[in-house]
Design a protein around this motif. Structure first.
Motif, PDB file in Angstrom:
ATOM      1  N   GLU A 286      -2.826   4.884  -0.080  1.00  0.00           N
ATOM      2  CA  GLU A 286      -1.984   3.802  -0.601  1.00  0.00           C
ATOM      3  C   GLU A 286      -2.297   2.484   0.126  1.00  0.00           C
ATOM      4  O   GLU A 286      -2.341   1.421  -0.498  1.00  0.00           O
ATOM      5  N   ARG A 289      -5.384   1.021  -1.246  1.00  0.00           N
ATOM      6  CA  ARG A 289      -5.083   0.395  -2.546  1.00  0.00           C
ATOM      7  C   ARG A 289      -4.472  -0.985  -2.338  1.00  0.00           C
ATOM      8  O   ARG A 289      -4.909  -1.971  -2.953  1.00  0.00           O
ATOM      9  N   ILE A 290      -3.482  -1.066  -1.480  1.00  0.00           N
ATOM     10  CA  ILE A 290      -2.774  -2.336  -1.272  1.00  0.00           C
ATOM     11  C   ILE A 290      -3.708  -3.385  -0.682  1.00  0.00           C
ATOM     12  O   ILE A 290      -3.761  -4.530  -1.146  1.00  0.00           O
ATOM     13  N   MET A 294      -4.860  -6.878  -2.417  1.00  0.00           N
ATOM     14  CA  MET A 294      -4.618  -8.211  -1.868  1.00  0.00           C
ATOM     15  C   MET A 294      -5.932  -8.982  -1.751  1.00  0.00           C
ATOM     16  O   MET A 294      -5.985 -10.169  -2.046  1.00  0.00           O
TER      17      MET A 294
ATOM     18  N   VAL D 302       0.579 -11.453  -5.615  1.00  0.00           N
ATOM     19  CA  VAL D 302       1.713 -10.548  -5.375  1.00  0.00           C
ATOM     20  C   VAL D 302       2.070  -9.819  -6.670  1.00  0.00           C
ATOM     21  O   VAL D 302       2.211  -8.594  -6.691  1.00  0.00           O
ATOM     22  N   GLU D 316       3.556  -1.135  -1.792  1.00  0.00           N
ATOM     23  CA  GLU D 316       3.268  -2.494  -2.259  1.00  0.00           C
ATOM     24  C   GLU D 316       4.402  -3.454  -1.889  1.00  0.00           C
ATOM     25  O   GLU D 316       4.167  -4.629  -1.649  1.00  0.00           O
ATOM     26  N   LEU D 320       3.168  -5.385   4.507  1.00  0.00           N
ATOM     27  CA  LEU D 320       1.954  -6.199   4.376  1.00  0.00           C
ATOM     28  C   LEU D 320       2.146  -7.334   3.378  1.00  0.00           C
ATOM     29  O   LEU D 320       1.946  -8.513   3.701  1.00  0.00           O
ATOM     30  N   ILE D 321       2.536  -6.984   2.164  1.00  0.00           N
ATOM     31  CA  ILE D 321       2.644  -8.021   1.130  1.00  0.00           C
ATOM     32  C   ILE D 321       3.835  -8.934   1.414  1.00  0.00           C
ATOM     33  O   ILE D 321       3.740 -10.155   1.243  1.00  0.00           O
ATOM     34  N   LYS D 324       2.824 -11.453   4.048  1.00  0.00           N
ATOM     35  CA  LYS D 324       1.966 -12.477   3.449  1.00  0.00           C
ATOM     36  C   LYS D 324       2.812 -13.437   2.605  1.00  0.00           C
ATOM     37  O   LYS D 324       2.596 -14.649   2.610  1.00  0.00           O
TER      38      LYS D 324
END
Lengths: 487, 487, 487, 487
Positions: A286, A289-290, A294, D302, D316, D320-321, D324
């Motif tokens: 996963e 994938r992330i 990004m 995103v 997701e 991490l996201i 950011k």
């Protein structure tokens, strides 16, 4: 004239962030550009030999003694002006200014950005070659690992780990090839383009390009400054790579899921749930994938930033976006590291593959093909016979009956032979034409892999050697220029 | 078994739209694949010679007599099943089925899509070559057309239409090169990959690939079916082209604006406002921008459609997205037509260029450089002198005074000579190093253009000829196969 | 003056495609705008009553008699000019021209585009409400259908179809809410903004807005013409919906895969493989994914088309992009149809759910929680006991032993009670707090659903009724205006 | 059991980066979640009062004494496990574990992320309100500043700075409204959803939600964990804002260009060229464009990261996201600061506006309209008369002649009156209907602005106050819980 004062907002939001980017990424490349340009100015006698030598000596001194402040001072536009001022203090303003003859911030900046991007992108391609080599080793280790391949999410054919992974490998080689191709556009000197139209001084553009290790220089001076290919192409080629990795990971997540479990991972790659002791999450997949998503998004972002931006010298290909893209390159390296860790350590479950083959009857197509080949019957009738065999729960008696009825002939092979025709091993073994999973089929795949990887490594080495040779030559030239002041 | 009934929604929203796409785009390519595969089956004796000849004859008959219905009939999955059924009616089901030996819908479909995409994309690259040729002619016509080039939206340097346009041309050549490179991945046969693992029949993959005019075939059979490069790469290369065109148009809109007006357009390209009689909108530029933006967006859309899609045979590279992309290719041709129309017909206003040069003093940098070259003074002092000249409203007296004060020397050139140094013509003429706007500078640009365009045309011709030769060979083989039945 | 001749390329690539778009989509809305504007001009006495009536009569005649040609004629800019000319032929140019008083192509066009977009987008939201209603019914039918829910691709908890689907439903309600909110910006009249600054005529902007059924008009006249919210917001809200549907389908594909098979599909939704008789591909799910992806991409494309486009009247929100977006709306309806078909017809396999629960021990967490609740022991110790139970292969003896060792107490519940605590039914039943899968937990979910859906339907009805009432009022006003000519 | 060892690559590329993100952004919010959950566990007697108080005391101690290491230690998954271990060391493992009753990492994490996102996004909306207020002031200051507005890049109408800027302001208010609406989905507690199906403990979800200052909690427990709206919607709303700002800046760059120069900037915002002393680059505008483009791209990134990601708990929407995106929010604040700096300091050049009006005759339409109003002639004839006036170089004699010829009447107004009708001031003054640039027209614009801004500020205050009140209440509850241990 009172020193210029910039608005505080402008300093905080534009000038200082740029200053930080320059200090972090572009200082070393700037010095090489100063040196190469100065050598050329000296060689072409645009600058007097003595002055050139003294400026060279000043640059050497600043290389050791120039320490930019933590924050950009009021009234200063950028790092370059500070450097120029420091040089002027050593050499005198008048003489120091000769360094800037026949060049502009425009050609300097884009050349500096290209130097840095080139180095990092080559590094990434090199990292990708390492991954390819590791994947190749995993293929070889997996030549006898039976697996199942899927189409549209359904179990389709038995195959081997080697056959499966080498498909990915061949796609990644194409990606690497695109990346090299894209980088060609970045691997071009722009020095001598000056602001946008070149100069009236009798410069030698090829010489500066050569000393900086570029393959060529961009001839049209307006294109040199205005083009965005060098950045956009690199971004798109990286996006391409990430889409492929994302697709592979989506497939591997399915193969590694608890219901399919064709591949498992060692404990060191698995996290457990705080509430569900029995779960073994391969969340590493996963995370790949992330991270890949990004990177893909950031690459798109770079390309889209040029939408409807005038074909002029613009700051879209200046420090802000480049610096972000350098981070993206580093994130891509993280993705490659994780893919290598995952694929090289994944453990195939051959018995699970056999189980799935049996459960979903995925080898029945091979039985049909065998009947065609052995008995010379038609494809459709064989198909019909085998469909009946399936619908009767894989009863061999039913198969024999259907064969008799449909062909009027007796199916004169033994039960053991029939079972062998239905085994996944046979399925794989007979697929021996080029690119199939049998050993003979894979031979050509490996050949293509070796050829492909070698081509990439050759080109990469050629370019990187050219760059290192140029670095040496520049050092020699510059050293001898400095030496002149000491004669 | 009662014929299968599909849900009406499924027919309306999936099966019938696909049926329409197949009828519109893929019928002809399907026939070639049937023919090439049959020739190979005959040559390898996988199919008995007599049967092969009779199937060939059936195909010839269907070529004339097979008319698919307006709408997909209930119970039918796709156009292929209708064709297969029609062939079975002619030849008998048993014999007709031999045609499908050692192939699958998977390898057939992706080969068919590649055949069609290849043809259209080559057509687009060919159209782009035409545009490049037209732009080259416009460059030559514009060698003496003075213009002004901008940086960061500010007038920067005088130049010529030839210098300006040839920068774009060189970028477009790089785009064309990417497009050719991207198409390489589409120009690969996948026949023989069958479902995903090849077959046990002793097929000749190279032969089918050759008869279909492909450069190569994809060796790894799983990659052949699962890869998305062939589509994604083409899309990204087209996006690249559109971003460049978008940037050029954004710049040209500025140059053609009523305040700048370095270029004007003839009446046939201009619309008037219903309420403001004095307005002459070159909205053609706006339409190019919009069309290019939409193409760029559609290309991104194709690439993004593969995000997190398992690396398997998936329908993302099947008829829906391909058909949309074929439309996108046609829209790209519209963009190229409009760019050619616009650029070849735009009229430069040299006197306006001269006016802008005078108003914004954009040639002052050349005066500074000239002082450096003539008097051997430093760049900074020359810069200072010229700054004062500018701030004093371009008074030559002020220039002389500043020169005297700063250098201690008299500025011993005449007013006429100073004015000449300040003229845009001089500015252009002295920029004679490689890639500058002077005639000598442009010579190398043209050479690079000719070389670049020739390379593209050579590669394009080589590939298209290979394809046409293969077409001829396939026709010969197939005709002789059919002829056998009449012996 | 000779009639203007447009360049052929311009006609082929710009004018005629726009002409086709106008004929296809915008004719009816144009007429309403003519009528509403004329009524207002009449009411405000800007146009003389008699003239207004005669123009009205002309419009009525053209409504029946005006047939635009197949292709745009040379010299004509667009459909509007043809209409205007036809009206002038009937009424005389002088009088006909009064219709265009105090308006411009700018405000007319954007009002027309908004009318059409509004109608189609409302239609889509209405379609979405239908889907929500169908999903709600499927939830109710699935209240006792046991299923398994996953986290990070691993089986996590038992639940019910109702609980699972209602999560999606609640997300879709939020999407519908966004879509309504986004459409608010489109549901604004821009009439009276004229070119960009309004007019000196004493118009009544509110009246025209009212007659066209708009909620409000955009006050600032420059904003009215230049804003892109009305289009971009709708596109982004649709992208939002498609991302959610895409995520749901990705999950359902996993649940419907042959290895998981928590849900199956009837034959009418399943395709078979030509070569693998045993495969049952629910490719309908794949087609939903692809169609949703393309819609999402097209929506992004619309938003990105406005990047760096000057905040002016631009053609980005004119016929080309709008027409494409109308197609996108239709494609969205296809996605919704397919989702409804799929979800309402999918068949839950409760015994498979039970099997997965047993195989992966997903109810063990509930056993741990029960031990905590029954014996008042800590969470960690219960966790430890259950981990041991799992590692010993779910042997109840091992559970009892671990409990004794860890707590010093005897586990004094029967084997039957333990098994009950481990059953998925118990797992679901005890999760009775708000929003959990138990019947009591779901009650609040349904309430929220009803409230949410009702709010959307109320707002949708209110807006659509307002529009229909306005249509009626406009018809009455216009009819009475026409009638005046016959008095 | 030997402590688990993670792979070094996994630590370097996944665990440690996440650890850094958690330390940087999420520590404080984690504590609030611990506290609110513990208060609820105590109030519902799920946890024994004494134990709850002791755990509370432990949390208070850790608030002061818990210092996570610089790098994640081997064998540790994340920051939370370290915190849990530290609490266990203080309170004993058994008792400490009660804190984790009836919750999971899933509901905790998403609640924590929402708390942090909410705070930063509110901060950004607040910043946007500040910008709106500043723009409003700039509008007022610019009520009499004449300017020229463009359509399709052509000068179209005279107007005022107030009219122009207030159009942008009204668009930005809509953007702020979307942002608030989008944030609603983030402003939801997910506590009590536990892993995905809630819990069998009698928790009070509403209470935890209330103590954390959320407006509501997400009812369906599976939705609570799986939904991505809260993040995607915020990203899309920010993209919307950036597209609008990008469009405005593209327009302002044109207005500030050296050829148009309707607006200039003070020295503190302008950079000079090192080679061209006469250039004054307002590159601040370019930097806004670039920064806004990058934010827009990051927002798209995103949203796209969720493409085809299963509707499950996925990472997701994990650190991490989110991290950011928190950077993206800070970059957005930079964009807003720069817009405010630019717009509030830009200097209108009214005389330049008058010059452009005269040069391009942009007021001629008003003359035509005036002739219609004064003489009751038709629009087309007035248009024709004025066209002739334009083509004859604005000669009043030609106007009078054309009027006479076309209408048969004498144009009985004086030259002065005609010139007045042609003045930009008249043009503006007569445009007094709602939303036009005249003072009366603007009144309604200001009213709409005040209403719109007030609505946003009211909602923002309501939500932020609710959050602060909840913070106070949580502090009180928790303090009294801790106090219990000291009684």
């Amino acid at each position: 004239m009172a020193p210029k004062q910039f608005s505080h907002v402008y300093i905080d939001r534009v000038l200082d962030p740029a200053f930080q980017n320059w200090k972090k990424h572009f200082g070393k490349a700037s010095l090489r550009v100063h040196k190469a340009h100065l050598c050329m100015l000296d060689e072409t006698h645009i600058v007097d030999g003595g002055a050139a030598a003294r400026i060279a000596r000043g640059i050497v001194r600043l290389e050791k003694e120039f320490f930019p402040p933590a924050r950009i001072p009021q009234g200063v536009e950028d790092l370059y002006f500070l450097f120029e001022k420091a040089l002027a203090e050593i050499e005198g303003e008048e003489e120091a200014a000769w360094l800037h003859t026949a060049r502009s911030r425009n050609d300097m900046d884009t050349t500096i950005f290209r130097l840095v991007l080139r180095e990092r992108f080559w590094g990434l391609i090199d990292r990708l070659c390492g991954l390819l080599r590791a994947l190749r080793a995993r293929c070889e280790a997996g030549e006898s690992e039976l697996t199942v391949l899927f189409t549209h999410g359904q179990p389709a054919n038995p195959s081997t780990t080697a056959h499966y992974l080498s498909a990915l490998v061949m796609d990644l080689i194409e990606d690497a090839d695109y990346m090299l191709r894209a980088l060609e556009d970045a691997d071009r000197s722009t020095m001598g383009a000056c602001a946008i139209t070149g100069t009236g001084f009798p410069i030698n553009r090829a010489r500066v390009s050569h000393l900086l290790g570029f393959e060529k220089y961009i001839i049209n001076t307006y294109q040199a400054i205005s083009t965005s290919h060098w950045l956009v192409s690199c971004a798109l080629s990286l996006q391409n790579l990430m889409i492929d990795i994302g697709r592979f990971i989506a497939d591997l997540m399915h193969k590694a899921s608890s219901e399919v479990e064709l591949y498992r991972f060692p404990d060191e790659l698995v996290q457990i749930s705080s509430i569900m002791p029995q779960k073994r999450n391969p969340v590493i997949l996963e995370h790949i994938r992330i991270q890949a998503e990004m990177v893909a998004g950031e690459c798109e972002s770079v390309a889209d930033a040029f939408r409807n931006v005038p074909y002029q010298d613009v700051n879209e290909d200046a420090d802000l976006i480049i610096s972000k893209f350098l981070d993206t390159i580093e994130e891509s390296a993280s993705v490659l590291d994780l893919v290598e860790e995952t694929v090289t350590k994944m453990i195939a479950d051959t018995s699970r593959a056999r189980e799935i083959c049996a459960q979903f009857g995925v080898t029945t197509t091979e039985l049909a093909d065998s009947l065609v080949r052995i008995y010379g019957i038609g494809f459709r009738v064989a198909h019909r016979i085998c469909s009946e065999f399936v619908s009767k729960g894989y009863a061999i008696g039913a198969l024999r009956a259907a064969f008799l009825r449909e062909t009027g002939r007796k199916l004169d092979i033994s039960d053991g032979e029939i079972e062998d025709l239905l085994s996944p091993e046979t399925f794989v073994r007979v697929r021996a034409t080029a690119g199939g999973p049998a050993r003979e089929g894979m031979r050509e795949v490996y050949r293509a892999f070796e050829r492909g990887l070698q081509d990439i490594k050759d080109e990469l080495s050629a370019r990187m050697n050219c760059w290192r040779d140029a670095d040496d030559e520049l050092d020699r030239c510059f050293t001898s220029l400095v030496a002149r002041t000491q004669g």
